[in-house]
Write an enzyme that holds these catalytic residues in place. Structure first.
Site: not given
Length: 395
Positions: A72, A293, A385
């Site tokens: 991704h 999470p 990220y």
């Protein structure tokens, strides 16, 4: 019995450490209190940083993630009923994340360990560790009604938040913890993902929602819920209806629903134990730290611990240097706190908190507006990220 490294815990971090040490010619034994089926039955994370993918290849188990993992390049933020993609790859000079379930990683590592004939003791009862503050550590456990002792050079505590390793040194640890006043109800379903992006983060006045791709045919969805809710209160129909209410109208209409394969409620917690080394005992993964999470950092943070620790053991045996061992806790904790900060920030930005009301919602929306329109802020989100480099901050 005797080995060089005794690894407590046969989750992904313990199995990955064992495989990396095996590749380097270092003997190791894994001791696990649960059964193999129980270990494989745990449904957990599925978004991998490149560091984790590279480690799987280094360990010789990267074939399936290369073939079946979904790469991704972006994520998506939803707020005020509008969608805002973040070009993660473009903002990080080509870095990506890969969707591949933790269960599949565990399966790959278990298969590789079995194929190599490496010793793993499952269903070990009353595990205890001894002598790690001296030169002769050992692990004791019961199996089939008999007591066994495993002597070793080092003990790696990869046995999770409720494991014996951190509990044994509890009095020597400083703990830092934040418990959030809500949980996540999560559903795993064999339905196509609602978005081509790896993850969709939704901020709404009803609370947080998340859409995460596991594969092109399997998806993991979450909604924020009260901390005292029970799974029995959430039928599939109620879950899908609530998720739609937290997405923008077009995405809510496009979502494909189906029966849940697994459904559970997870509390959200930030937790760090310092230090992560006690003589010849080393903590790694959830034994030392927990992250919410929200930022998909738990498994990836465990992987960086394993990288630091495996490198330290390899240096000890191959180069007769203890520099990596001596600096393990410091290096690992520096990365831990960066991941804790990111996970805390993203959690604070995307969730509805009971004590902030309408003002808190408006401030979140203002910050999200700044985030999606500021290249610097978007880049900061993207860099964290995909995962900061292992040597980030090193001069």
């Amino acid at each position: 019995m005797r080995t060089q490294v005794a690894i407590i815990g046969a989750g992904p971090s313990g199995l990955l450490l064992g495989q990396l040490l095996h590749k380097a010619g270092i003997d190791n034994v894994i001791i696990e209190r649960q059964s193999p089926d129980y270990v494989l039955g745990r449904i957990r994370a599925g978004i991998l940083e490149q560091i984790m993918v590279d480690l799987l290849h280094e360990a010789g188990v990267g074939d399936r993630v290369a073939k079946e993992g979904t790469v991704h390049h972006s994520i998506e933020l939803v707020y005020k009923n509008t969608r805002h993609p973040i070009d993660v790859t473009g903002l990080t000079n080509g870095k990506v994340v890969t969707a591949y379930g933790q269960t599949e990683i565990t399966r790959d590592l278990m298969d590789a360990r079995q194929a190599a004939g490496l010793p793993t003791v499952y269903n070990a009862a009353n595990v205890s560790i001894h002598g790690f503050d001296g030169a002769k550590p050992s692990v004791r456990y019961e199996k089939d009604g008999q007591t066994h002792e495993l002597q070793c050079d080092f003990i790696a505590g990869c046995d999770g938040f409720h494991g014996v390793c951190r509990a044994t040194v509890q009095d020597s640890i400083t703990e830092y913890e934040k418990v959030y006043p809500f949980g996540w109800i999560g559903v795993l379903a064999d339905v196509p993902p609602v978005s081509p992006h790896a993850v969709v983060y939704a901020n709404s006045e009803r609370g947080f929602g998340l859409c995460s791709m596991r594969s092109l045919t399997r998806s993991r969805y979450y909604v924020q819920c009260p901390i005292d809710d029970k799974v029995e209160q959430w039928s599939d129909d109620r879950f899908w209806d609530e998720l739609r209410r937290r997405l923008d109208p077009a995405m809510a209409e496009a979502i494909v629903t189906g029966p849940s394969i697994e459904k559970s409620i997870a509390p959200l917690r930030s937790f760090v134990a310092e230090p992560m080394r006690f003589g010849r005992l080393f903590l790694a993964g959830d034994a030392a730290h927990i992250v919410p999470p929200t930022g998909a950092k738990g498994l990836n943070l465990a992987a960086s611990d394993v990288k630091y620790l495996s490198t330290a053991f390899i240096e000890h045996y191959a180069e007769k240097s203890d520099a990596g061992i001596d600096h393990y806790s410091q290096r690992a904790l520096a990365r831990v706190w960066r991941a804790e900060r990111f996970s805390w920030w993203l959690t604070s930005l995307m969730h509805r908190f009971p004590d902030t009301g309408g003002f808190g919602q408006k401030v979140q929306e203002a910050e999200l507006e700044y985030l999606v329109n500021s290249e610097a802020m978007s880049r900061s989100l993207a860099e964290n990220y995909v995962g900061l480099p292992l040597d980030f901050g090193k001069k």
